[in-house]
Structures are given as structure tokens and as C-alpha cells.
Design a protein around this motif. Structure first.
Motif, PDB file in Angstrom:
ATOM      1  N   MET A  29     -22.419 -41.804 -38.752  1.00 45.95           N
ATOM      2  CA  MET A  29     -22.061 -41.221 -37.766  1.00 45.95           C
ATOM      3  C   MET A  29     -23.143 -39.738 -37.423  1.00 45.95           C
ATOM      4  O   MET A  29     -23.905 -38.624 -37.299  1.00 45.95           O
ATOM      5  N   ALA A  30     -24.229 -39.644 -38.842  1.00 45.52           N
ATOM      6  CA  ALA A  30     -25.142 -38.469 -39.058  1.00 45.52           C
ATOM      7  C   ALA A  30     -25.722 -38.949 -38.056  1.00 45.52           C
ATOM      8  O   ALA A  30     -27.030 -38.420 -37.999  1.00 45.52           O
ATOM      9  N   SER A  31     -26.300 -40.296 -38.773  1.00 48.96           N
ATOM     10  CA  SER A  31     -27.649 -41.029 -37.653  1.00 48.96           C
ATOM     11  C   SER A  31     -27.524 -40.864 -36.446  1.00 48.96           C
ATOM     12  O   SER A  31     -28.425 -40.977 -35.633  1.00 48.96           O
ATOM     13  N   ASN A  32     -26.418 -40.917 -35.518  1.00 51.78           N
ATOM     14  CA  ASN A  32     -26.262 -41.194 -34.221  1.00 51.78           C
ATOM     15  C   ASN A  32     -26.262 -39.273 -33.988  1.00 51.78           C
ATOM     16  O   ASN A  32     -25.848 -38.744 -33.923  1.00 51.78           O
ATOM     17  N   SER A  33     -27.442 -38.848 -33.649  1.00 49.86           N
ATOM     18  CA  SER A  33     -28.330 -37.980 -32.591  1.00 49.86           C
ATOM     19  C   SER A  33     -29.434 -37.833 -32.455  1.00 49.86           C
ATOM     20  O   SER A  33     -30.664 -38.291 -32.902  1.00 49.86           O
ATOM     21  N   ARG A  34     -29.361 -36.814 -31.389  1.00 47.43           N
ATOM     22  CA  ARG A  34     -30.847 -36.822 -30.463  1.00 47.43           C
ATOM     23  C   ARG A  34     -32.330 -36.424 -31.611  1.00 47.43           C
ATOM     24  O   ARG A  34     -33.394 -36.061 -31.400  1.00 47.43           O
ATOM     25  N   PHE A  35     -31.370 -35.115 -32.847  1.00 38.83           N
ATOM     26  CA  PHE A  35     -32.235 -34.326 -33.346  1.00 38.83           C
ATOM     27  C   PHE A  35     -32.724 -35.056 -34.184  1.00 38.83           C
ATOM     28  O   PHE A  35     -31.679 -36.195 -34.549  1.00 38.83           O
ATOM     29  N   GLU A  62     -18.544 -22.046 -24.174  1.00 42.68           N
ATOM     30  CA  GLU A  62     -18.422 -23.255 -23.063  1.00 42.68           C
ATOM     31  C   GLU A  62     -18.943 -24.259 -23.604  1.00 42.68           C
ATOM     32  O   GLU A  62     -17.777 -25.354 -23.709  1.00 42.68           O
ATOM     33  N   GLN A  63     -19.382 -24.273 -24.675  1.00 44.66           N
ATOM     34  CA  GLN A  63     -19.391 -26.288 -25.889  1.00 44.66           C
ATOM     35  C   GLN A  63     -17.541 -25.834 -25.924  1.00 44.66           C
ATOM     36  O   GLN A  63     -17.987 -27.043 -26.135  1.00 44.66           O
ATOM     37  N   ILE A  64     -17.468 -24.700 -26.532  1.00 37.14           N
ATOM     38  CA  ILE A  64     -16.578 -25.676 -27.609  1.00 37.14           C
ATOM     39  C   ILE A  64     -15.110 -25.256 -26.543  1.00 37.14           C
ATOM     40  O   ILE A  64     -14.383 -26.195 -26.543  1.00 37.14           O
ATOM     41  N   GLU A  65     -15.400 -24.700 -25.298  1.00 32.57           N
ATOM     42  CA  GLU A  65     -14.063 -24.870 -24.371  1.00 32.57           C
ATOM     43  C   GLU A  65     -14.159 -26.789 -23.545  1.00 32.57           C
ATOM     44  O   GLU A  65     -13.057 -27.469 -23.777  1.00 32.57           O
ATOM     45  N   GLN A  66     -15.396 -26.707 -23.458  1.00 33.17           N
ATOM     46  CA  GLN A  66     -15.963 -28.507 -22.993  1.00 33.17           C
ATOM     47  C   GLN A  66     -15.071 -28.963 -24.461  1.00 33.17           C
ATOM     48  O   GLN A  66     -14.593 -30.301 -24.047  1.00 33.17           O
ATOM     49  N   GLY A  94     -10.960 -33.222 -26.254  1.00 30.95           N
ATOM     50  CA  GLY A  94      -9.821 -34.002 -27.062  1.00 30.95           C
ATOM     51  C   GLY A  94     -10.053 -33.066 -28.825  1.00 30.95           C
ATOM     52  O   GLY A  94      -9.207 -33.263 -29.065  1.00 30.95           O
ATOM     53  N   ALA A  95     -11.158 -32.623 -28.613  1.00 29.80           N
ATOM     54  CA  ALA A  95     -11.487 -31.310 -29.883  1.00 29.80           C
ATOM     55  C   ALA A  95      -9.935 -30.437 -30.155  1.00 29.80           C
ATOM     56  O   ALA A  95      -9.510 -30.692 -28.981  1.00 29.80           O
ATOM     57  N   LYS A  96      -9.456 -30.102 -31.351  1.00 28.60           N
ATOM     58  CA  LYS A  96      -8.506 -29.229 -31.230  1.00 28.60           C
ATOM     59  C   LYS A  96      -9.411 -28.036 -32.096  1.00 28.60           C
ATOM     60  O   LYS A  96     -10.102 -27.841 -33.496  1.00 28.60           O
ATOM     61  N   VAL A  97      -8.663 -26.858 -31.497  1.00 27.64           N
ATOM     62  CA  VAL A  97      -9.057 -25.290 -32.453  1.00 27.64           C
ATOM     63  C   VAL A  97      -8.262 -25.313 -33.939  1.00 27.64           C
ATOM     64  O   VAL A  97      -7.367 -25.325 -33.836  1.00 27.64           O
ATOM     65  N   PHE A  98      -8.969 -25.169 -34.778  1.00 26.05           N
ATOM     66  CA  PHE A  98      -8.303 -25.351 -36.372  1.00 26.05           C
ATOM     67  C   PHE A  98      -7.369 -23.854 -37.494  1.00 26.05           C
ATOM     68  O   PHE A  98      -6.649 -23.471 -37.243  1.00 26.05           O
ATOM     69  N   PRO A 128     -18.120 -38.116 -30.745  1.00 29.65           N
ATOM     70  CA  PRO A 128     -18.936 -38.452 -29.957  1.00 29.65           C
ATOM     71  C   PRO A 128     -18.599 -37.995 -28.552  1.00 29.65           C
ATOM     72  O   PRO A 128     -17.773 -38.391 -27.737  1.00 29.65           O
ATOM     73  N   GLY A 129     -20.030 -37.771 -27.541  1.00 26.67           N
ATOM     74  CA  GLY A 129     -19.824 -37.650 -26.669  1.00 26.67           C
ATOM     75  C   GLY A 129     -19.358 -36.044 -26.159  1.00 26.67           C
ATOM     76  O   GLY A 129     -18.954 -35.463 -24.993  1.00 26.67           O
ATOM     77  N   MET A 130     -19.088 -34.830 -27.289  1.00 21.48           N
ATOM     78  CA  MET A 130     -18.182 -33.820 -26.862  1.00 21.48           C
ATOM     79  C   MET A 130     -19.504 -32.954 -27.645  1.00 21.48           C
ATOM     80  O   MET A 130     -20.266 -33.833 -28.216  1.00 21.48           O
ATOM     81  N   PRO A 131     -19.605 -31.720 -26.632  1.00 22.25           N
ATOM     82  CA  PRO A 131     -20.703 -30.865 -26.736  1.00 22.25           C
ATOM     83  C   PRO A 131     -20.553 -30.786 -28.340  1.00 22.25           C
ATOM     84  O   PRO A 131     -21.482 -30.438 -29.424  1.00 22.25           O
ATOM     85  N   ALA A 132     -19.740 -30.276 -29.456  1.00 27.78           N
ATOM     86  CA  ALA A 132     -19.766 -29.637 -30.851  1.00 27.78           C
ATOM     87  C   ALA A 132     -20.212 -31.011 -31.741  1.00 27.78           C
ATOM     88  O   ALA A 132     -21.118 -30.959 -33.047  1.00 27.78           O
TER      89      ALA A 132
END
Length: 453
Positions: free
Chosen positions: A377-383, A316-320, A325-329, A349-353
Motif C-alpha cells: 500500500m505504501a508503494s501504491n502511489s504516484r509520488f 473538497e478532498q475530504i468531502e470526496q 466511503g471514508a469516515k470522519v473519526f 485507494p481511489g479516494m483523494p485522501a
């Protein structure tokens, strides 16, 4: 009360069935732990530490038996199960060699004739542990906890109940007094009453953010200390001077070890655009070389996820992400609990991935304009569990340590736990530390002693 049934996620065959503990049996376990603590705490540090030799020896003698159980219950490749047992042996060796020094009184000079800090055990500690490293996660809490003089109770993930009971048996066989370490086969709805019991002095949890919040709330009501090691979506920053020839295998392992089911795995690969295309191609080539198959095959490097519902979540995370806009390479094939190693590009950012923890063999590759944007970007995380940086400019990477708020910062190496170093996170990844001196100090009373003669 329903029974616990364990199931092999690769074959779907039932392994065993266990009867859950009644409330009365739980009360008896708690009583035993408290009674044992009253005598165990009086043992010398050296006497407690000497038992670690026996634990390590038991692990060594039974490594094939224990590795087989791990793989059958949660599906990781057998070679990684063996490595997990070996790491537990290293943990025993570290605290056997260092416990007396770590727990020795610390002399402090004051106006007193003598003043020092004494480190006393707190009592019985409850651990709520996950399934992804069923031996290591337990041992890294249990070894320092018991060596400090506490007693321990384990509520393990139900799908690794066999491992939970075997670990209790290891401590018994190694000569620990009855009640030092006990496994609880209980429902989640029994945990609150366990924490409320006056014999429980502290709680350690490794698991999801949701579980951590629930445990912290219950423990907080009763003024009981907690250590929480929760999820992560660690960044792997790849700068334009990264040595891909030397470190690409490390980066792939950082994502795909344990079939991607690791809180400290590299979830987000943030790559400077000047080498982005090259990185994607070479990284994917290495991913394609991973061998999926029977986890009991020594050559298998990708097993199955521990449960089918975990594959549902990942899918589900990948599908979302793809919808956004993400692409499966490469990859993205799924069959029950098996999930093919997958590479996603165009992740933002904004995608589950990007935003969430993806618990499986899925690598999200993100393009950064330059080094500064990569760190941002690396620091842009809740974790805040860990970040790894690959670069030949070590001085620059060192200068950027403070830009990352995580509990770990690794340069030209994957984030990993080591008994000699503290382990834990910040932000939504939890608080407190395990391992090293900091870990054994989490659950002791730091007692001030002041003497005038």
C-alpha cells in the motif's frame, strides 16, 4: 501590472503592498546577476564560505523579527517559525565547515601525469519557491548555490513577498557582493522569459506537480538543467510491533507540523489490522490535545492554512473521500483559513485522501492485513518523496528498503530534511537532490582535467 498584496491569514489584515517588477527591471536584475557571477566565481571557496558565518549571525540576531514575519505572512505557529530560522543557521554551519572538502578537486588515477575532476560554478540559477517554509526552502537552495560560486535569483510565492525581500537583505548585510542574491517580484507569466534569458543556466523549483512540469518544459526547450522537489503523499507504516508509547508523538508531529502544510508530512497512516483500533484511538487522543489558536501564541501548535483557497481544496478532498466511503473519526470543522485537525478512517485507494496530496492537518488512516500488504500500500502511489516505518524489527525493515521507491526511508522517525543528508524525490515528487554533497553538486560543472608533463 497589478501590485502584490500580502495578507495575514489569521487576522485577514493586509500586511503590505509591493510593486511588481517591470520587464525592464527584470532585465536589469538578470544583467547584474551575470556581471556579478564573472567576479564571484573567482573568489576562493574559503572566502565564499566565510560569509556563511555572517549569514548565521544575522539570522541569530534577528530571529524574533524574522519569525514574526513568517507567522504573519503564512500563519504557522511562532514556535515553528523560530525553529525554521534555527534550522537555517544549522544549514549555514554545515556548509561553512564542509564546503572546501565538498568542492575540492577529486584526484583520479589514470595514465596521465595528473588527472582530476574540478567543480566549477555554472552561472546564475533561478529558484521558484513555495510559501510553506518561506526561509528554509530558500536558504537550502541559496546557501549551497552561492557557496559553489553561482549567483541566485528568487521568485518566491507572492504571499510571502516580505520574506523574499528580507532574505535578499540578509545576504546584502552579510557582505555578499551586489547581485549575488536578488529577489524578483514578478508574475508567473514573466517566468518563461526569465528562464529563456541566456544568463540563466539552471532552475530549481519546489512546488506543485503542475508547476514542476511547466518549469521543466520551459527549461527543457533551452537545455537548462532543473531540480524539482514536488508534492508527496508520504506513508507512515505502523507495523504490529510498533512502540506506540515511544513514537506516537512523533507520528502525530509527522502529520500535523506546520499545520499539515509540508510535502514530507505523513499523509497516509498504513496500520496493520492487529493494532489498527488501538492506533486510531490513541492517535486521535493525541490529536485532540493539539492547541489551535493565535499563531503568535507560544503555546499554539496548530495555526491556520496560508490562504483560504487552500482550505477550500482540502475541504473538497475530504468531502470526496467521505462520499467514496471514508469516515470522519474526529474533526473536520473549518472556518475560513482555519481547518481543525482531522482524522479519517476507512480510507482506501481511489479516494483523494489516499491518492492525492492533502496539504493540511488531515490524517488518513488505512488498515492493512499484514506487513506485506502495508508495504504494498505504501508503494501504491504516484509520488515518491519519503516513507517512514515504525517497528521494533529493524532487520526486517532494512530488508524492505528496496520495496519503497521513495527518495527517503526513515525507520522509527519522521521523514525530515537535514543539511547533512540528500533530500529529494522520485516519480511525481520530482528529481534531483538538495542539501549535503549531492545538493551542492547539482549546479556545478564537473570538469575533467587531464595533464601530461
Amino acid at each position: 501590472m497589478s501590485d502584490i498584496t500580502t495578507q495575514n491569514p489569521y487576522t485577514n489584515k493586509v500586511i503590505d503592498t509591493y510593486q511588481k517588477f517591470s520587464d525592464a527591471k527584470v532585465k536589469n536584475v538578470l544583467k547584474t546577476a551575470k556581471q556579478t557571477f564573472n567576479t564571484w566565481k573567482l573568489e576562493s571557496i574559503d572566502a565564499r564560505a566565510k560569509l556563511l558565518d555572517k549569514v548565521a549571525n544575522t539570522l541569530h540576531q534577528n530571529i524574533e523579527k524574522y519569525s514574526l514575519l513568517i507567522t504573519n505572512e503564512m500563519g504557522k505557529p511562532i514556535s515553528e517559525s523560530r525553529a525554521e530560522i534555527e534550522k537555517c543557521m544549522f544549514l549555514c554551519d554545515f556548509y561553512r565547515e564542509n564546503a572546501e572538502d565538498l568542492l575540492a578537486d577529486e584526484i583520479i588515477k589514470t595514465e596521465a601525469t595528473e588527472s582530476f575532476i574540478s567543480y566549477d560554478p555554472l552561472g546564475t540559477k533561478l529558484a521558484v519557491m513555495p510559501w510553506n517554509y518561506p526561509f528554509w526552502q530558500v536558504m537550502r537552495f541559496a546557501i549551497p548555490t552561492l557557496t559553489a560560486g553561482n549567483t541566485a535569483l528568487l521568485k518566491h510565492a507572492s504571499n510571502v513577498s516580505g520574506c523574499a525581500l528580507i532574505i535578499e537583505d540578509i545576504f546584502i548585510k552579510s557582505g555578499y557582493p551586489k547581485g549575488c542574491f536578488q529577489t524578483l517580484l514578478v508574475d508567473h507569466n514573466q517566468i518563461e522569459s526569465i528562464i529563456e534569458d541566456e544568463s540563466i543556466k539552471a532552475v530549481s523549483l519546489t512546488g506543485s506537480e503542475k508547476a514542476g512540469k511547466n518549469i521543466a518544459e520551459i527549461a527543457g526547450k533551452h537545455l537548462k538543467k532543473t531540480v524539482l522537489e514536488l508534492g508527496g503523499n508520504n506513508s507512515c507504516i505502523v507495523l504490529n510491533d510498533a512502540n506506540l508509547d515511544k513514537y506516537l508523538d512523533v507520528m502525530v508531529k509527522a502529520r500535523m507540523q506546520n499545520t499539515g502544510q509540508s510535502c514530507i508530512a505523513a499523509k497516509r497512516f498504513i496500520v496493520v489490522e492487529s493494532i489498527y483500533e488501538e492506533f486510531v484511538e490513541r492517535f486521535t487522543t493525541h490529536v485532540k490535545e493539539l492547541k489551535s489558536g493565535d499563531p503568535l501564541d507560544n503555546d499554539t501548535t496548530i495555526g491556520v492554512l496560508a490562504r483560504e483557497d487552500l482550505a477550500d481544496i482540502l475541504e473538497e478532498q475530504i468531502e470526496q473521500s467521505v462520499t467514496s466511503g471514508a469516515k470522519v473519526f474526529f474533526g473536520n470543522f473549518r472556518n475560513k483559513a482555519y481547518y481543525q485537525p482531522t482524522v479519517l478512517v476507512n480510507v482506501k485507494p481511489g479516494m483523494p485522501a489516499f491518492d492525492e496530496e492533502t496539504f493540511g492537518p488531515v490524517a488518513a488512516i488505512i488498515k492493512a492485513k499484514n506487513n506485506d500488504e502495508a508495504y504494498e500500500m505504501a508503494s501504491n502511489s504516484r509520488f515518491g518523496l519519503g516513507t517512514m516505518v515504525f517497528t521494533e524489527d529493524i532487520d526486517s525493515a532494512i530488508k524492505n528498503i528496496s520495496k519503497i521507491e521513495d527518495g527517503a526511508y526513515f525507520i522509527n522517525e519522521m521523514v525530515k530534511s537535514d543539511p547533512r543528508l540528500p533530500f529529494g524525490g522520485t516519480k511525481a515528487s520530482g528529481y534531483g537532490r538538495e542539501l549535503s554533497r549531492e545538493g551542492i553538486m547539482e549546479f556545478v560543472n564537473k570538469k575533467t582535467v587531464y595533464i601530461n608533463k
